[in-house]
Design a protein around this motif. Structure first.
Motif, PDB file in Angstrom:
ATOM      1  N   GLY A  68       0.983  -1.273  -0.062  1.00  0.00           N
ATOM      2  CA  GLY A  68      -0.072  -0.108   0.074  1.00  0.00           C
ATOM      3  C   GLY A  68       0.936   1.355   0.080  1.00  0.00           C
ATOM      4  N   CYS A  71       5.659   1.109  -4.574  1.00  0.00           N
ATOM      5  CA  CYS A  71       4.969   0.537  -5.987  1.00  0.00           C
ATOM      6  C   CYS A  71       5.215  -0.912  -6.122  1.00  0.00           C
ATOM      7  CB  CYS A  71       5.647   1.363  -7.146  1.00  0.00           C
ATOM      8  SG  CYS A  71       7.237   1.129  -7.294  1.00  0.00           S
ATOM      9  N   ASP A  72       4.292  -1.441  -7.119  1.00  0.00           N
ATOM     10  CA  ASP A  72       4.362  -3.027  -7.087  1.00  0.00           C
ATOM     11  C   ASP A  72       5.869  -3.329  -7.788  1.00  0.00           C
ATOM     12  OD1 ASP A  72       1.789  -3.137  -6.504  1.00  0.00           O
ATOM     13  OD2 ASP A  72       0.986  -3.037  -8.534  1.00  0.00           O
ATOM     14  N   THR A 200      -0.323   5.493  -9.259  1.00  0.00           N
ATOM     15  CA  THR A 200      -0.926   4.480 -10.036  1.00  0.00           C
ATOM     16  C   THR A 200      -2.468   4.192  -9.780  1.00  0.00           C
ATOM     17  OG1 THR A 200      -1.090   2.876  -7.808  1.00  0.00           O
ATOM     18  CG2 THR A 200       1.315   3.460  -8.577  1.00  0.00           C
ATOM     19  N   ALA A 202      -4.071   2.638  -8.056  1.00  0.00           N
ATOM     20  CA  ALA A 202      -4.285   2.063  -6.604  1.00  0.00           C
ATOM     21  C   ALA A 202      -3.949   3.262  -5.794  1.00  0.00           C
ATOM     22  CB  ALA A 202      -3.787   1.030  -6.224  1.00  0.00           C
ATOM     23  N   GLY A 203      -3.393   4.577  -6.157  1.00  0.00           N
ATOM     24  CA  GLY A 203      -3.151   5.795  -5.665  1.00  0.00           C
ATOM     25  C   GLY A 203      -1.770   6.115  -5.367  1.00  0.00           C
ATOM     26  N   ARG A 205       2.187   5.916  -4.878  1.00  0.00           N
ATOM     27  CA  ARG A 205       3.107   4.925  -4.074  1.00  0.00           C
ATOM     28  C   ARG A 205       4.616   5.522  -4.359  1.00  0.00           C
ATOM     29  NH1 ARG A 205      -0.877   3.371  -2.960  1.00  0.00           N
ATOM     30  NH2 ARG A 205      -2.007   1.118  -3.086  1.00  0.00           N
TER      31      ARG A 205
END
Ligand code: PHE
Ligand code: FE
Length: 293
Positions: A68, A71-72, A200, A202-203, A205
């Motif tokens: 969360g 970044c991925d 991203t 998802a928000g 990061r």
């Protein structure tokens, strides 16, 4: 011997170099053991049980708070660093990295002069401080140690686009030295490689190494209402001074590593000229043109 001489030449003369962000304490590494290009042996067998235990604790604390916030691309690559319970061997890490993106990691005694740093990056060699912090520095350390260099920087070197950006940065640094624009380029590094955020789906990061290796700044940079977060703007970044001894008051947000790579591809010669004309900005300044997140 005048340390300024090797600062400019980037050739190791066996004495600690003058570098940005050094503070009042002398650097800890043994520069007499380093080669002319500042690389040295990791000397893995010299690490003590206390050193490995410090790495294990740092690794565990940071890994726990990545979901969360990081970044991925970063999270996916952390497993590639190797054992989480002891300081990895650089040769083994280099083998994996070489297969993924053609990069390798090399040991250095600590901070090295800019020219030497740029020259290594341009050859896809990432310099890693070999020593680890003392137990009393578990929560905060000013100078980079092996945990910062390894955990903070190496995961994204497994990402092809980011890996290319780092090499281009090194080549650009050698050019900036000739143009006397290193300070501007150092700010770009600071606000991307060290303290960058990425937008991203998802928000927001973190992808910057200074954030990702920090116990407190990771949450602060992504979640705190205090700092300002503004859209990537090359010249704005180069104009903005930064803080080396506190959390950042401004973070810059990229949309993608591709954006970062493409925006920095053009010749910076005219960019440096414009930045000089426009003048510097304080770390916490807000401009009407800032794209605020
Ligand atoms: N395009 C820059 C130049 O001409 C080089 C560079 C690339 C610098 C990527 C930083 C990052 O100087
Ligand atoms: Fe760093």
């Amino acid at each position: 011997m005048n340390p300024q001489a090797d600062f400019h030449s980037g050739i190791n003369q066996g004495v600690a170099p003058v570098t940005y962000g050094q503070g009042d304490r002398p650097p800890r590494g043994d520069y007499a053991q380093a080669r002319a290009d500042y690389t040295c042996d990791q000397n893995w067998s010299a690490y003590t049980a206390t050193d490995h235990e410090m790495y294990r604790r740092l690794h565990a604390r940071q890994t726990a708070q990545l979901p969360g916030l990081a970044c991925d691309e970063f999270i996916e690559a952390v497993a590639q660093l190797g054992p989480s319970t002891q300081i990895p061997r650089f040769e083994q890490l280099s083998e994996r990295l070489m297969r993924a993106t053609g990069w390798e990691v090399v040991a250095v005694p600590g901070l090295i002069p800019e020219e030497a740093f740029f020259a290594l990056l341009a050859k896809r060699r990432f310099p890693m401080t070999s020593w680890i912090r003392k137990p009393e520095e578990f929560d905060y350390i000013v100078e980079p140690d092996v945990f910062h260099d390894l955990f903070g920087h190496v995961p994204l070197l497994f990402n092809p686009m980011f890996a290319d950006y780092m090499q281009a940065y090194g080549a650009g640094g050698l050019k900036a030295s000739r143009l006397e624009a290193c300070e501007y380029l150092a700010r770009l590094y600071w606000y991307t490689v060290e303290f960058g955020l990425i937008a991203t789906p998802a928000g927001l990061r973190a992808y910057g190494a200074g954030i990702l290796s920090s116990a407190g700044e990771l949450r602060h940079s992504v979640l705190s209402p205090q700092p300002q977060r503004i859209g990537f703007d090359l010249e704005r970044m180069m104009r903005t001074r930064y803080k080396i001894d506190s959390y950042q008051s401004t973070y810059f947000v990229i949309d993608s590593f591709q954006q970062l790579f493409e925006a920095t591809a053009p010749d910076f010669t005219p960019v440096y000229r414009r930045v000089t004309q426009q003048g510097e900005l304080d770390a916490n300044v807000h401009l009407p043109s800032d794209r605020v997140y």
